[in-house]
Write a protein that holds these residues in place. Structure first.
Motif, short mmCIF file in Angstrom:
data_model
loop_
_atom_site.label_atom_id
_atom_site.label_comp_id
_atom_site.label_asym_id
_atom_site.label_seq_id
_atom_site.Cartn_x
_atom_site.Cartn_y
_atom_site.Cartn_z
N LEU A 291 -15.15 -48.92 8.06
CA LEU A 291 -13.92 -48.27 8.50
C LEU A 291 -14.18 -46.90 9.14
CD1 LEU A 291 -11.62 -49.39 5.58
CD2 LEU A 291 -11.37 -50.02 7.97
N GLY A 292 -15.42 -46.46 9.10
CA GLY A 292 -15.79 -45.26 9.84
C GLY A 292 -16.11 -45.64 11.29
N LYS A 293 -16.50 -46.88 11.48
CA LYS A 293 -16.86 -47.37 12.81
C LYS A 293 -15.64 -47.96 13.51
CE LYS A 293 -19.94 -50.85 14.88
NZ LYS A 293 -20.37 -50.17 16.12
N TYR A 294 -14.85 -48.71 12.75
CA TYR A 294 -13.64 -49.33 13.29
C TYR A 294 -12.43 -48.85 12.50
CZ TYR A 294 -16.52 -52.87 15.70
OH TYR A 294 -17.39 -53.51 16.52
N SER A 295 -11.32 -48.63 13.18
CA SER A 295 -10.14 -48.23 12.40
C SER A 295 -9.35 -49.47 11.98
CB SER A 295 -9.28 -47.27 13.19
OG SER A 295 -8.90 -47.86 14.40
N ALA A 296 -8.63 -49.33 10.86
CA ALA A 296 -7.84 -50.44 10.34
C ALA A 296 -6.68 -50.72 11.28
CB ALA A 296 -7.32 -50.08 8.96
N SER B 63 -3.09 -51.26 11.34
CA SER B 63 -1.99 -51.05 10.39
C SER B 63 -0.82 -51.96 10.77
CB SER B 63 -1.58 -49.58 10.42
OG SER B 63 -0.56 -49.36 9.50
N ASP B 64 -0.98 -53.24 10.49
CA ASP B 64 0.03 -54.24 10.84
C ASP B 64 0.27 -55.09 9.59
OD1 ASP B 64 1.31 -56.63 11.72
OD2 ASP B 64 0.53 -56.33 13.74
N ALA B 65 1.36 -54.78 8.88
CA ALA B 65 1.60 -55.39 7.57
C ALA B 65 1.69 -56.91 7.66
CB ALA B 65 2.88 -54.82 6.96
N LYS B 66 2.30 -57.41 8.75
CA LYS B 66 2.49 -58.85 8.91
C LYS B 66 1.13 -59.56 9.04
CE LYS B 66 4.84 -60.40 12.50
NZ LYS B 66 5.95 -60.74 13.43
N VAL B 67 0.28 -59.00 9.89
CA VAL B 67 -1.05 -59.59 10.11
C VAL B 67 -1.87 -59.54 8.81
CG1 VAL B 67 -3.26 -59.30 11.31
CG2 VAL B 67 -1.12 -59.09 12.58
N ASN B 68 -1.89 -58.39 8.17
CA ASN B 68 -2.72 -58.24 6.96
C ASN B 68 -2.22 -59.11 5.80
OD1 ASN B 68 -4.67 -56.51 8.06
ND2 ASN B 68 -3.29 -54.75 7.83
N PHE C 16 -8.56 -58.81 2.45
CA PHE C 16 -8.80 -58.94 3.89
C PHE C 16 -8.04 -57.87 4.67
CE2 PHE C 16 -9.58 -62.83 1.71
CZ PHE C 16 -10.63 -63.46 2.38
N LEU C 17 -8.67 -57.41 5.75
CA LEU C 17 -8.04 -56.38 6.57
C LEU C 17 -8.42 -56.58 8.04
CD1 LEU C 17 -6.40 -53.65 6.29
CD2 LEU C 17 -8.62 -52.49 6.32
N ALA C 18 -7.41 -56.47 8.92
CA ALA C 18 -7.67 -56.57 10.36
C ALA C 18 -8.13 -55.22 10.88
CB ALA C 18 -6.41 -57.02 11.08
N LEU C 19 -9.02 -55.25 11.88
CA LEU C 19 -9.52 -54.02 12.49
C LEU C 19 -8.98 -53.89 13.91
CD1 LEU C 19 -13.27 -54.25 11.35
CD2 LEU C 19 -11.44 -52.91 10.28
N ASN C 20 -8.64 -52.65 14.25
CA ASN C 20 -8.01 -52.38 15.54
C ASN C 20 -9.06 -52.23 16.64
OD1 ASN C 20 -6.16 -51.74 17.46
ND2 ASN C 20 -5.71 -49.68 16.67
N GLN D 151 -6.10 -49.26 -0.17
CA GLN D 151 -4.90 -49.94 0.32
C GLN D 151 -5.11 -51.47 0.32
OE1 GLN D 151 -2.04 -48.56 1.32
NE2 GLN D 151 -1.08 -50.39 2.21
N MET D 152 -6.24 -51.92 0.86
CA MET D 152 -6.45 -53.36 0.96
C MET D 152 -6.63 -54.00 -0.42
SD MET D 152 -10.30 -53.60 2.70
CE MET D 152 -10.43 -55.38 2.92
N GLU D 153 -7.13 -53.23 -1.37
CA GLU D 153 -7.31 -53.79 -2.72
C GLU D 153 -5.98 -54.04 -3.43
OE1 GLU D 153 -10.16 -51.44 -4.92
OE2 GLU D 153 -11.82 -52.06 -3.62
N THR D 154 -4.91 -53.46 -2.90
CA THR D 154 -3.59 -53.73 -3.50
C THR D 154 -2.97 -55.01 -2.92
OG1 THR D 154 -2.37 -52.49 -1.83
CG2 THR D 154 -3.13 -51.24 -3.74
#
Lengths: 304, 167
Positions: A78-83, A85-90, A115-119, B138-141
Motif C-alpha cells: 500500500l506504499g506502492k499502490y493506493s487503495a 476506496s470503493d465500498a461496492k467493489v471491496n 481482499f482490497l482493490a488497488l487504484n 480497514q480491510m481486516e474489518t
C-alpha cells in the motif's frame, strides 16, 4: 569403550531423525548414551544442539507470526499502490474471495482472508502470508466474468495456501529469528530482544516484498498457484476455463516491459500452455449464468 | 564384539519412540486462530455451536476428511472444526492474555504472542514512519457471514463442495 557400540547408538539416533518427536527422543537417547558411557557429555550436548537447529524451520513460525508479517508486507504494497476506496467493489471482492478461500485447502488463517482493490491501471495482484490479498483495477479489467475474477482471486489464495511468501524469506534469517525466540521463550522479552527481533522481522518483510513486488516468484510457483486456482474453481462450480479466458485478455492488455505482471509473472501464453498440458482444461469458454453476469456488472461494471 | 548392553539401549530407544507416537494418537489440540467456531455439521455453512479463541484446547473425537469433531474439556459442547484451525502444539499464552495456564513444558510449544507480534510491529513502524496501516486495519474489518456466503453461492448457481473437497 567399544567403538562399534558407540556407532550403534549414533546410528540409532540418526535413524530416529525425521520423526515428529525427534527432539524428545534425542534428549532421552543422548542422556542414556552419556550415562552408559557410550558418549561423552560434550558429544551428547552437541547432538542435542544440532537436532534443535535442524528442527527449527519455517514451520516453527506460528500462524500469528505469519499474520503480523502479512500486515507489514501489506503496508509496503500500500506504499506502492493506493487503495481503491470503493465500498461496492471491496465488498464484492470479499464476498467472492472469502467464499473461494473456504473451498481451498487452507480455509482458516489466524486473521482470515481479506481482499482490497488497488487504484492502479497496472496489471498486478499480491497476497501476504497473513491472507491480505490485493488486486489492481488493471487486473480486474482483464476479467470479463465473475468466473474470471474468481480465477484471479483463487490464484492469490493459492500463493497463501502454498506459503510462497514465507518461502521467500532467507533461510539464515528464519534460523536467526527462531533462535532468538528459543533462547528467550522461557522468560519475558526485554527491549533488547524486541530490537533484535524487529531487525529480523524487517529483513523478512524485505525478502518477501523484494520477491513479490520486484523479482516475482519462480515460474513453478506461478504454475502451482494456477493449479490451485483450477481446483478451487471446480470445487465451487465456477468454470475453470475462465482462467484461460482471463489470461487471453491479459495477453492483449499487458504492456511489454511494464513494471507489473509483465515483469513478475510468466507470460500469459506460457501459463495457458501449462494449464492445457497439466490441468487438461478445454479452451471452449462457457457463458456464465445470467444471475452471475448481472451481479458482476453491478459490482465492478463501472471499473471495466 | 558387539556388547549386549548397547543392543538393549538401542531397543529401548526404539520403544521410547513408539511410546511417544501412541501418546500422540490420543489427541488434544489447540486453536491457532484469533477466533474460530464449532459447527453442527462438517461444513463452513454448518450452524455454529460455539466460539473458540486462540490457545483454547479441544479433544478430538472423530475425523472426517479435513474436519474434526471435537469437544471442549470441562464443557458440554461438541462440534466440527476444520483441521487448519488446529495445531498439535500446545499454545501457551503470555500472562494476562487468556485462561490457558503456562505450566506446559517441552519442545512442542508455540508461544502465543512471542516473536513477531504487536510489539515488534510497533517497533518496525517506529523505524519506518512512512508506512501507513490504515487500509490494512480497514480491510481486516471486511468480514462475510456464513449467511451472506450461502446467499452468494445459491444466488450465483454455485455449489459448495461440488467435488467433495474440503468444504
Amino acid at each position: 569403550m567399544n567403538k562399534l557400540s558407540r556407532y550403534a547408538i549414533l546410528l540409532t539416533l540418526a535413524a530416529l531423525t525425521g520423526c515428529a518427536a525427534v527432539e524428545t527422543v534425542t534428549t532421552i537417547a543422548t542422556d542414556v548414551g552419556v550415562q552408559s558411557g557410550a558418549l561423552t557429555k560434550a558429544q551428547g550436548e552437541s547432538i542435542r544442539k544440532s537436532t534443535q537447529a535442524v528442527s527449527r524451520s519455517m514451520e516453527d513460525f506460528t500462524q500469528e507470526q505469519e499474520y503480523y508479517i502479512g500486515r507489514s508486507v501489506g503496508a509496503i504494497v500500500l506504499g506502492k499502490y493506493s487503495a481503491l476506496s470503493d465500498a461496492k467493489v471491496n465488498a464484492y471482492l470479499n464476498l467472492l474471495g472469502q467464499t473461494l478461500a473456504m473451498a481451498s485447502d487452507m480455509p482458516e488463517l489466524f486473521g482470515g482472508y481479506h481482499f482490497l482493490a488497488l487504484n492502479s491501471d497496472d496489471i498486478n495482484a499480491f497476497a501476504t502470508p497473513g491472507g491480505h490479498i490485493f488486486v489492481t483495477r488493471g487486473l480486474i479489467r482483464c476479467c470479463r466474468t465473475e468466473d474470471a475474477l474468481a480465477a484471479v482471486l483463487a490464484h492469490e489464495i493459492g500463493h497463501v495456501q502454498l506459503r510462497h511468501g514465507m518461502k521467500a524469506i532467507e533461510k539464515g534469517r528464519v534460523t536467526e529469528a527462531l533462535t532468538i525466540l528459543a533462547q528467550e521463550s522461557a522468560k519475558s522479552f526485554g527491549s533488547e530482544d524486541v530490537i533484535r527481533l524487529t531487525r529480523e522481522f524487517g529483513g523478512a518483510i524485505s525478502d518477501i516484498t523484494n520477491t513479490m513486488i520486484k523479482n516475482g516468484y519462480s515460474r513453478a510457483y506461478e504454475y502451482q498457484a494456477d493449479a490451485v486456482s483450477v481446483t478451487i474453481l471446480k470445487r465451487i462450480g465456477y468454470n475453470p476455463a475462465a482462467l484461460i479466458d482471463m489470461l487471453n485478455v491479459m495477453a492483449r492488455q499487458m504492456k511489454p516491459g511494464g513494471n507489473d505482471f509483465a515483469r513478475t509473472h510468466p507470460s500469459p501464453q506460457s501459463r495457458i500452455a501449462e494449464l492445457k498440458d497439466n490441468s487438461g482444461i478445454a479452451l471452449t469458454s462457457i457463458e456464465p449464468p445470467a444471475v452471475r453476469k448481472e451481479r458482476f456488472t453491478k459490482a465492478v461494471g463501472h471499473l471495466l | 564384539m558387539f556388547h549386549r548392553r548397547y543392543i538393549i539401549i538401542c531397543l529401548a530407544l526404539i520403544c521410547v519412540l513408539f511410546l511417544i507416537s501412541t501418546v500422540e494418537a490420543q489427541k488434544i489440540m489447540s486453536i491457532q486462530l484469533k477466533e474460530s467456531q464449532l459447527r453442527v455439521t462438517p461444513s463452513f455453512l454448518g450452524k455454529i455451536t460455539a466460539k473458540l479463541f486462540y490457545g483454547e484446547r479441544v479433544t478430538v473425537l472423530q475425523e472426517k476428511g479435513a474436519w474434526k469433531k471435537v469437544s471442549i474439556p470441562g464443557k458440554n459442547v461438541q462440534g466440527w472444526i476444520h483441521e487448519t484451525a488446529l495445531t498439535s502444539k500446545s499454545i501457551v499464552l503470555k500472562a494476562g492474555r487468556g485462561t490457558v495456564g503456562t505450566s506446559v513444558t517441552g519442545k512442542e510449544i508455540a508461544l502465543a504472542g512471542k516473536g513477531f507480534n504487536e510489539e515488534v510491529e510497533a517497533q518496525y513502524k517506529k523505524n519506518n514512519k512512512n508506512l501507513d496501516y490504515t487500509w490494512i486495519n480497514q480491510m481486516e474489518t471486511m468480514k462475510v457471514s456464513p449467511e451472506q456466503m450461502e446467499d452468494f453461492i445459491a444466488g450465483g448457481n454455485l455449489v459448495f463442495g461440488a467435488e467433495g473437497g474440503n468444504p
